[in-house]
Design a protein around this motif. Structure first.
Motif, PDB file in Angstrom:
ATOM      1  N   ASP A 225       0.798  -1.344   0.086  1.00 49.11           N
ATOM      2  CA  ASP A 225      -0.318   0.105  -0.129  1.00 49.11           C
ATOM      3  C   ASP A 225       0.879   1.260   0.090  1.00 49.11           C
ATOM      4  O   ASP A 225       0.315   2.421   0.137  1.00 49.11           O
ATOM      5  CB  ASP A 225      -0.958   0.003   1.309  1.00 49.11           C
ATOM      6  CG  ASP A 225      -0.493   0.059   2.533  1.00 49.11           C
ATOM      7  OD1 ASP A 225       1.032   0.101   2.535  1.00 49.11           O
ATOM      8  OD2 ASP A 225      -1.108   0.057   3.721  1.00 49.11           O
ATOM      9  N   SER A 226       2.213   1.014  -0.195  1.00 51.60           N
ATOM     10  CA  SER A 226       3.182   2.177  -0.138  1.00 51.60           C
ATOM     11  C   SER A 226       3.069   3.205   0.975  1.00 51.60           C
ATOM     12  O   SER A 226       3.637   4.244   0.882  1.00 51.60           O
ATOM     13  CB  SER A 226       2.840   3.096  -1.597  1.00 51.60           C
ATOM     14  OG  SER A 226       3.009   2.181  -2.561  1.00 51.60           O
ATOM     15  N   THR A 227       2.761   2.706   2.054  1.00 47.63           N
ATOM     16  CA  THR A 227       2.709   3.551   3.398  1.00 47.63           C
ATOM     17  C   THR A 227       3.791   3.233   4.495  1.00 47.63           C
ATOM     18  O   THR A 227       4.465   4.066   5.364  1.00 47.63           O
ATOM     19  CB  THR A 227       1.492   3.363   4.082  1.00 47.63           C
ATOM     20  OG1 THR A 227       1.268   1.728   4.570  1.00 47.63           O
ATOM     21  CG2 THR A 227       0.268   3.821   3.394  1.00 47.63           C
ATOM     22  N   LEU A 228       4.533   1.915   4.283  1.00 43.03           N
ATOM     23  CA  LEU A 228       5.472   1.664   5.468  1.00 43.03           C
ATOM     24  C   LEU A 228       6.842   1.126   4.469  1.00 43.03           C
ATOM     25  O   LEU A 228       6.678   0.601   3.465  1.00 43.03           O
ATOM     26  CB  LEU A 228       5.079   0.350   5.996  1.00 43.03           C
ATOM     27  CG  LEU A 228       3.727   0.927   7.153  1.00 43.03           C
ATOM     28  CD1 LEU A 228       3.430  -0.430   7.828  1.00 43.03           C
ATOM     29  CD2 LEU A 228       4.325   1.969   8.234  1.00 43.03           C
ATOM     30  N   LEU A 229       7.833   1.509   5.077  1.00 44.13           N
ATOM     31  CA  LEU A 229       9.152   1.184   4.451  1.00 44.13           C
ATOM     32  C   LEU A 229       9.673   0.156   5.707  1.00 44.13           C
ATOM     33  O   LEU A 229       9.972   0.624   6.681  1.00 44.13           O
ATOM     34  CB  LEU A 229      10.060   2.401   4.193  1.00 44.13           C
ATOM     35  CG  LEU A 229      11.555   2.000   3.960  1.00 44.13           C
ATOM     36  CD1 LEU A 229      11.507   1.409   2.551  1.00 44.13           C
ATOM     37  CD2 LEU A 229      12.332   3.327   3.837  1.00 44.13           C
ATOM     38  N   LYS A 236      22.363  -4.775  12.941  1.00 45.16           N
ATOM     39  CA  LYS A 236      21.914  -5.881  13.355  1.00 45.16           C
ATOM     40  C   LYS A 236      20.174  -5.617  13.496  1.00 45.16           C
ATOM     41  O   LYS A 236      19.426  -6.597  14.067  1.00 45.16           O
ATOM     42  CB  LYS A 236      22.318  -6.548  14.356  1.00 45.16           C
ATOM     43  CG  LYS A 236      23.697  -6.786  14.537  1.00 45.16           C
ATOM     44  CD  LYS A 236      24.519  -7.230  15.635  1.00 45.16           C
ATOM     45  CE  LYS A 236      25.931  -7.250  15.531  1.00 45.16           C
ATOM     46  NZ  LYS A 236      26.531  -7.783  16.784  1.00 45.16           N
ATOM     47  N   ASN A 237      19.647  -4.614  13.154  1.00 42.05           N
ATOM     48  CA  ASN A 237      18.178  -4.318  13.651  1.00 42.05           C
ATOM     49  C   ASN A 237      17.382  -3.902  12.157  1.00 42.05           C
ATOM     50  O   ASN A 237      18.174  -3.638  11.222  1.00 42.05           O
ATOM     51  CB  ASN A 237      18.331  -2.781  14.142  1.00 42.05           C
ATOM     52  CG  ASN A 237      18.688  -3.009  15.626  1.00 42.05           C
ATOM     53  OD1 ASN A 237      17.984  -3.421  16.601  1.00 42.05           O
ATOM     54  ND2 ASN A 237      19.793  -2.679  15.971  1.00 42.05           N
ATOM     55  N   ILE A 238      15.887  -4.485  12.346  1.00 41.00           N
ATOM     56  CA  ILE A 238      15.172  -4.068  11.197  1.00 41.00           C
ATOM     57  C   ILE A 238      14.076  -2.822  11.790  1.00 41.00           C
ATOM     58  O   ILE A 238      13.641  -2.779  12.901  1.00 41.00           O
ATOM     59  CB  ILE A 238      14.173  -5.254  11.129  1.00 41.00           C
ATOM     60  CG1 ILE A 238      15.172  -6.239  10.215  1.00 41.00           C
ATOM     61  CG2 ILE A 238      13.302  -4.861  10.332  1.00 41.00           C
ATOM     62  CD1 ILE A 238      14.575  -7.581   9.923  1.00 41.00           C
ATOM     63  N   ARG A 239      13.881  -1.993  10.970  1.00 40.50           N
ATOM     64  CA  ARG A 239      13.048  -0.749  11.499  1.00 40.50           C
ATOM     65  C   ARG A 239      11.886  -0.566  10.469  1.00 40.50           C
ATOM     66  O   ARG A 239      12.225  -0.802   9.242  1.00 40.50           O
ATOM     67  CB  ARG A 239      13.713   0.368  11.544  1.00 40.50           C
ATOM     68  CG  ARG A 239      14.807   0.579  12.626  1.00 40.50           C
ATOM     69  CD  ARG A 239      15.822   1.712  12.638  1.00 40.50           C
ATOM     70  NE  ARG A 239      16.544   2.116  13.810  1.00 40.50           N
ATOM     71  CZ  ARG A 239      15.973   2.597  15.158  1.00 40.50           C
ATOM     72  NH1 ARG A 239      14.786   3.152  15.272  1.00 40.50           N
ATOM     73  NH2 ARG A 239      16.940   2.773  16.032  1.00 40.50           N
ATOM     74  N   ILE A 240      10.949  -0.218  10.882  1.00 42.21           N
ATOM     75  CA  ILE A 240       9.578  -0.140  10.244  1.00 42.21           C
ATOM     76  C   ILE A 240       9.166   1.362  10.170  1.00 42.21           C
ATOM     77  O   ILE A 240       8.966   2.078  11.258  1.00 42.21           O
ATOM     78  CB  ILE A 240       8.318  -0.973  10.534  1.00 42.21           C
ATOM     79  CG1 ILE A 240       8.698  -2.401  10.773  1.00 42.21           C
ATOM     80  CG2 ILE A 240       7.197  -0.865   9.679  1.00 42.21           C
ATOM     81  CD1 ILE A 240       9.261  -3.126   9.452  1.00 42.21           C
ATOM     82  N   TRP A 241       9.364   2.076   9.061  1.00 38.28           N
ATOM     83  CA  TRP A 241       8.955   3.649   8.909  1.00 38.28           C
ATOM     84  C   TRP A 241       7.808   3.860   8.155  1.00 38.28           C
ATOM     85  O   TRP A 241       7.373   3.218   7.321  1.00 38.28           O
ATOM     86  CB  TRP A 241      10.422   4.061   8.285  1.00 38.28           C
ATOM     87  CG  TRP A 241      11.407   3.642   8.649  1.00 38.28           C
ATOM     88  CD1 TRP A 241      12.217   2.527   8.336  1.00 38.28           C
ATOM     89  CD2 TRP A 241      12.512   4.517   9.544  1.00 38.28           C
ATOM     90  NE1 TRP A 241      13.442   2.798   8.796  1.00 38.28           N
ATOM     91  CE2 TRP A 241      13.623   3.751   9.582  1.00 38.28           C
ATOM     92  CE3 TRP A 241      12.461   5.587  10.241  1.00 38.28           C
ATOM     93  CZ2 TRP A 241      14.803   4.302  10.477  1.00 38.28           C
ATOM     94  CZ3 TRP A 241      13.322   6.311  10.949  1.00 38.28           C
ATOM     95  CH2 TRP A 241      14.506   5.299  11.015  1.00 38.28           C
ATOM     96  N   GLY A 242       7.073   4.824   8.659  1.00 38.33           N
ATOM     97  CA  GLY A 242       5.955   5.580   8.081  1.00 38.33           C
ATOM     98  C   GLY A 242       6.405   6.465   6.985  1.00 38.33           C
ATOM     99  O   GLY A 242       7.530   7.215   7.163  1.00 38.33           O
ATOM    100  N   LEU A 243       5.969   6.414   5.809  1.00 42.37           N
ATOM    101  CA  LEU A 243       6.479   7.220   4.601  1.00 42.37           C
ATOM    102  C   LEU A 243       5.533   8.349   4.602  1.00 42.37           C
ATOM    103  O   LEU A 243       5.815   9.273   3.668  1.00 42.37           O
ATOM    104  CB  LEU A 243       6.306   6.351   3.452  1.00 42.37           C
ATOM    105  CG  LEU A 243       7.239   5.205   3.236  1.00 42.37           C
ATOM    106  CD1 LEU A 243       7.085   4.487   1.786  1.00 42.37           C
ATOM    107  CD2 LEU A 243       8.741   5.895   3.246  1.00 42.37           C
ATOM    108  N   ASP A 244       4.736   8.744   5.523  1.00 44.47           N
ATOM    109  CA  ASP A 244       3.916   9.801   5.547  1.00 44.47           C
ATOM    110  C   ASP A 244       4.520  10.988   6.268  1.00 44.47           C
ATOM    111  O   ASP A 244       4.965  12.162   5.968  1.00 44.47           O
ATOM    112  CB  ASP A 244       2.697   9.750   6.092  1.00 44.47           C
ATOM    113  CG  ASP A 244       2.537   9.013   7.303  1.00 44.47           C
ATOM    114  OD1 ASP A 244       3.475   8.547   7.829  1.00 44.47           O
ATOM    115  OD2 ASP A 244       1.310   8.696   8.037  1.00 44.47           O
ATOM    116  N   PHE A 245       5.125  10.797   7.539  1.00 47.09           N
ATOM    117  CA  PHE A 245       5.934  11.575   8.316  1.00 47.09           C
ATOM    118  C   PHE A 245       7.218  11.152   8.521  1.00 47.09           C
ATOM    119  O   PHE A 245       8.249  12.094   9.143  1.00 47.09           O
ATOM    120  CB  PHE A 245       5.130  11.946   9.543  1.00 47.09           C
ATOM    121  CG  PHE A 245       3.695  12.669   9.462  1.00 47.09           C
ATOM    122  CD1 PHE A 245       3.574  13.725   8.855  1.00 47.09           C
ATOM    123  CD2 PHE A 245       2.832  11.747   9.915  1.00 47.09           C
ATOM    124  CE1 PHE A 245       2.088  14.139   8.809  1.00 47.09           C
ATOM    125  CE2 PHE A 245       1.387  12.155   9.473  1.00 47.09           C
ATOM    126  CZ  PHE A 245       1.250  13.477   8.991  1.00 47.09           C
ATOM    127  N   GLY A 246       7.833   9.871   8.269  1.00 46.83           N
ATOM    128  CA  GLY A 246       9.136   9.310   8.367  1.00 46.83           C
ATOM    129  C   GLY A 246       9.438   9.150   9.708  1.00 46.83           C
ATOM    130  O   GLY A 246      10.557   8.873  10.112  1.00 46.83           O
TER     131      GLY A 246
END
Length: 265
Positions: A225-229, A236-246
């Motif tokens: 849905d092109s909202t999360l990266l 050694k970490n995985i991060r989940i980002w919002g693409l609306d406000f970063g």
């Protein structure tokens, strides 16, 4: 969800991930352990129809049948760092350590085009969502956009696929990974300074800068849905980002060593 892995032992494994349970597990579906590459496998990808797997090493590309686990073709190449099937699965594009972008025909194994695209290693290749071209990211600080074109081949008197460079986005740091959003609106660029820059694909205007990883991001993927990266890093970490406000929605300590790849489905 199926994931193909290129291992340090030069073998390839295909796993089925179970994401429905509270404790995600995996099942080994196939393992290609027959003698194959003689050097480390640096890149691996599925074909669009999931029937073939491509793997690349320091001197060759191999096309494997997922069902029979046999090697269908071997193509001599440069030092492969990234590769992807072209839509239609009849061609494959390879990014090399010396900055070359190579276009191969899968059926014949012929090298159709070799472009001196970059002056540094091509770390990432990503096909655009509209399937009309691709983007490459390199150690020379450049992100280059390429269109697929059909040109006349004087030798065969037939038309063949070609890559045409159309524009360049210059960055301040080495580019380690590039990724389109599925809607084609955004382009994420991971840099050596451990940040991820988000640009609008049409205008190449800057949108967001994502800070949080302590070491460079090595791979990333954007939700359908092109909202999360999702990003993974040498830290050694995985991060989940919002693409609306970063903003960072979640950070996971995932492994005991650098994480080389991440996919979301």
């Amino acid at each position: 969800m199926m994931v193909a892995l290129g291992l340090h032992s030069n073998s390839i494994q295909v796993h089925m991930l179970d994401m429905e349970t509270t404790s995600p597990g995996h099942t080994l579906l196939h393992s290609i352990t027959a003698p194959s590459h003689r050097t480390d496998v640096r890149a691996v990808c599925f074909s669009g129809d999931d029937r073939a797997i491509a793997s690349g090493s320091a001197n060759s590309i191999k096309i494997w049948s997922r069902s029979s686990r046999n090697c269908l073709h071997t193509m001599e190449s440069g030092h492969v760092l990234s590769l992807t099937f072209v839509p239609g699965d009849r061609h494959i594009v390879v990014g090399t350590k010396t900055g070359q972008v190579q276009l191969y025909e899968v059926g014949s194994g012929d090298l159709l085009q070799e472009a001196g695209a970059h002056s540094g290693a091509v770390w990432s290749v990503d096909v655009s969502p509209d399937r009309r071209g691709l983007v490459t990211g390199s150690a020379d600080h450049d992100v280059k956009f390429w269109d697929f074109e059909l040109i006349s081949d004087p030798a065969s008197q037939q038309r063949r696929l070609s890559l045409s460079h159309v524009r360049t986005l210059k960055m301040a740091e080495e580019v380690l990974c590039v990724c389109h959003s599925p809607n084609g609106r955004l382009l994420a660029v991971a840099l050596l300074d451990s940040t991820v820059k988000i640009f609008f694909t049409d205008s190449l205007k800057f949108s967001l800068s994502l800070y949080g990883h302590k070491l460079p991001v090595l791979s990333m993927d954007i939700t359908s849905d092109s909202t999360l990266l999702a990003t993974c890093s040498s830290d050694k970490n995985i991060r989940i980002w919002g693409l609306d406000f970063g903003d960072c929605h979640k950070s996971l300590f995932a492994h005991d060593d650098s994480i080389m790849g991440v996919k979301v489905r």
